[in-house]
Design a protein around this motif. Structure first.
Motif, PDB file in Angstrom:
ATOM      1  N   TRP A  18       0.979  -1.073  -0.025  1.00  0.00           N
ATOM      2  CA  TRP A  18      -0.093   0.001  -0.020  1.00  0.00           C
ATOM      3  C   TRP A  18       0.976   1.366   0.292  1.00  0.00           C
ATOM      4  CZ3 TRP A  18       0.622   3.511   3.881  1.00  0.00           C
ATOM      5  CH2 TRP A  18       1.361   3.033   5.331  1.00  0.00           C
ATOM      6  N   PHE A  19       0.359   2.302  -0.275  1.00  0.00           N
ATOM      7  CA  PHE A  19       0.897   3.574  -0.232  1.00  0.00           C
ATOM      8  C   PHE A  19      -0.064   4.846   0.107  1.00  0.00           C
ATOM      9  CE2 PHE A  19      -0.199   3.287  -4.709  1.00  0.00           C
ATOM     10  CZ  PHE A  19      -0.519   4.354  -5.018  1.00  0.00           C
ATOM     11  N   ARG A  20       0.474   5.884   0.532  1.00  0.00           N
ATOM     12  CA  ARG A  20      -0.515   6.964   0.626  1.00  0.00           C
ATOM     13  C   ARG A  20      -0.421   7.951  -0.353  1.00  0.00           C
ATOM     14  NH1 ARG A  20      -2.949   8.513   5.144  1.00  0.00           N
ATOM     15  NH2 ARG A  20      -1.554   7.039   6.412  1.00  0.00           N
ATOM     16  N   TYR A  21      -1.602   8.221  -0.983  1.00  0.00           N
ATOM     17  CA  TYR A  21      -1.596   9.330  -1.904  1.00  0.00           C
ATOM     18  C   TYR A  21      -2.791  10.404  -1.690  1.00  0.00           C
ATOM     19  CZ  TYR A  21      -2.231  11.279  -6.834  1.00  0.00           C
ATOM     20  OH  TYR A  21      -2.434  12.078  -7.834  1.00  0.00           O
ATOM     21  N   LEU A  22      -2.493  11.569  -1.516  1.00  0.00           N
ATOM     22  CA  LEU A  22      -3.479  12.649  -1.202  1.00  0.00           C
ATOM     23  C   LEU A  22      -4.247  12.181  -0.171  1.00  0.00           C
ATOM     24  CD1 LEU A  22      -4.509  13.674  -4.903  1.00  0.00           C
ATOM     25  CD2 LEU A  22      -2.941  14.981  -3.463  1.00  0.00           C
ATOM     26  N   GLY A  23      -3.743  11.762   0.778  1.00  0.00           N
ATOM     27  CA  GLY A  23      -4.535  11.345   2.046  1.00  0.00           C
ATOM     28  C   GLY A  23      -5.079  10.324   2.142  1.00  0.00           C
ATOM     29  N   SER A  24      -5.246   9.340   0.950  1.00  0.00           N
ATOM     30  CA  SER A  24      -6.173   8.292   0.916  1.00  0.00           C
ATOM     31  C   SER A  24      -4.852   7.051   0.848  1.00  0.00           C
ATOM     32  CB  SER A  24      -6.982   8.217  -0.053  1.00  0.00           C
ATOM     33  OG  SER A  24      -7.753   9.027  -0.234  1.00  0.00           O
ATOM     34  N   ILE A  25      -5.247   6.007   1.465  1.00  0.00           N
ATOM     35  CA  ILE A  25      -4.540   4.712   1.587  1.00  0.00           C
ATOM     36  C   ILE A  25      -4.564   3.826   0.160  1.00  0.00           C
ATOM     37  CG2 ILE A  25      -3.739   2.785   2.637  1.00  0.00           C
ATOM     38  CD1 ILE A  25      -4.155   4.280   5.291  1.00  0.00           C
ATOM     39  N   ILE A  26      -3.901   3.664  -0.652  1.00  0.00           N
ATOM     40  CA  ILE A  26      -4.098   3.063  -1.816  1.00  0.00           C
ATOM     41  C   ILE A  26      -3.557   1.634  -1.649  1.00  0.00           C
ATOM     42  CG2 ILE A  26      -3.918   3.023  -4.334  1.00  0.00           C
ATOM     43  CD1 ILE A  26      -5.363   5.341  -3.311  1.00  0.00           C
ATOM     44  N   HIS A  27      -4.355   0.461  -1.807  1.00  0.00           N
ATOM     45  CA  HIS A  27      -3.822  -0.881  -1.742  1.00  0.00           C
ATOM     46  C   HIS A  27      -3.709  -1.508  -3.137  1.00  0.00           C
ATOM     47  CE1 HIS A  27      -3.843  -4.992  -0.803  1.00  0.00           C
ATOM     48  NE2 HIS A  27      -3.434  -4.713   0.748  1.00  0.00           N
ATOM     49  N   LYS A  28      -2.717  -2.312  -3.045  1.00  0.00           N
ATOM     50  CA  LYS A  28      -2.356  -3.154  -4.408  1.00  0.00           C
ATOM     51  C   LYS A  28      -3.770  -3.836  -5.052  1.00  0.00           C
ATOM     52  CE  LYS A  28      -0.291  -7.375  -3.705  1.00  0.00           C
ATOM     53  NZ  LYS A  28       0.885  -8.095  -3.767  1.00  0.00           N
ATOM     54  N   GLU A  29      -4.298  -4.271  -4.109  1.00  0.00           N
ATOM     55  CA  GLU A  29      -5.633  -5.251  -4.315  1.00  0.00           C
ATOM     56  C   GLU A  29      -6.724  -4.129  -4.732  1.00  0.00           C
ATOM     57  OE1 GLU A  29      -5.352  -8.447  -5.179  1.00  0.00           O
ATOM     58  OE2 GLU A  29      -3.200  -8.401  -4.675  1.00  0.00           O
ATOM     59  N   CYS A  30      -6.658  -3.005  -4.532  1.00  0.00           N
ATOM     60  CA  CYS A  30      -7.978  -2.046  -4.690  1.00  0.00           C
ATOM     61  C   CYS A  30      -8.821  -2.140  -3.625  1.00  0.00           C
ATOM     62  CB  CYS A  30      -8.419  -2.070  -6.095  1.00  0.00           C
ATOM     63  SG  CYS A  30      -7.244  -1.688  -7.489  1.00  0.00           S
ATOM     64  N   VAL A  31      -8.491  -2.642  -2.552  1.00  0.00           N
ATOM     65  CA  VAL A  31      -9.269  -2.587  -1.701  1.00  0.00           C
ATOM     66  C   VAL A  31      -9.290  -1.468  -0.506  1.00  0.00           C
ATOM     67  CG1 VAL A  31      -9.511  -5.281  -1.168  1.00  0.00           C
ATOM     68  CG2 VAL A  31      -7.789  -3.899  -0.012  1.00  0.00           C
ATOM     69  N   ILE A  32     -10.488  -1.074  -0.205  1.00  0.00           N
ATOM     70  CA  ILE A  32     -10.563   0.252   0.648  1.00  0.00           C
ATOM     71  C   ILE A  32     -10.768   0.017   2.177  1.00  0.00           C
ATOM     72  CG2 ILE A  32     -11.301   1.602  -1.458  1.00  0.00           C
ATOM     73  CD1 ILE A  32     -14.140   1.324   0.070  1.00  0.00           C
ATOM     74  N   ASP A  33     -10.487  -0.965   2.556  1.00  0.00           N
ATOM     75  CA  ASP A  33     -10.786  -1.230   4.038  1.00  0.00           C
ATOM     76  C   ASP A  33      -9.672  -0.463   4.885  1.00  0.00           C
ATOM     77  OD1 ASP A  33     -12.821  -3.127   3.165  1.00  0.00           O
ATOM     78  OD2 ASP A  33     -11.640  -4.950   3.556  1.00  0.00           O
ATOM     79  N   VAL A  34      -8.649  -0.874   4.470  1.00  0.00           N
ATOM     80  CA  VAL A  34      -7.266  -0.054   5.102  1.00  0.00           C
ATOM     81  C   VAL A  34      -7.686   1.432   5.211  1.00  0.00           C
ATOM     82  CG1 VAL A  34      -5.041   0.236   5.304  1.00  0.00           C
ATOM     83  CG2 VAL A  34      -5.913  -1.855   4.534  1.00  0.00           C
ATOM     84  N   ASP A  35      -8.061   1.869   4.205  1.00  0.00           N
ATOM     85  CA  ASP A  35      -8.245   3.432   4.173  1.00  0.00           C
ATOM     86  C   ASP A  35      -9.517   3.806   5.066  1.00  0.00           C
ATOM     87  OD1 ASP A  35      -7.806   6.141   3.416  1.00  0.00           O
ATOM     88  OD2 ASP A  35      -9.454   5.976   1.962  1.00  0.00           O
TER      89      ASP A  35
END
Length: 46
Positions: A18-35
């Protein structure tokens, strides 16, 4: 064994799940649970 380092224009960049982009957490599997969990925790702290 999977290589964890990517070389780009002479720089070594470590792969990440994962990485942080513009305040959101982007996961490689495109899941939003972490964010979503992060935003809820941040809200409770304020």
């Amino acid at each position: 064994m999977e290589d964890k380092i990517v070389k780009f224009e002479g720089y070594e960049i470590h792969k990440s799940e994962w990485f942080r982009y513009l305040g959101s957490i982007i996961h490689k599997e495109c899941v939003i649970d972490v964010d979503i969990k992060h935003r809820i925790q941040a809200g409770w702290l304020k």
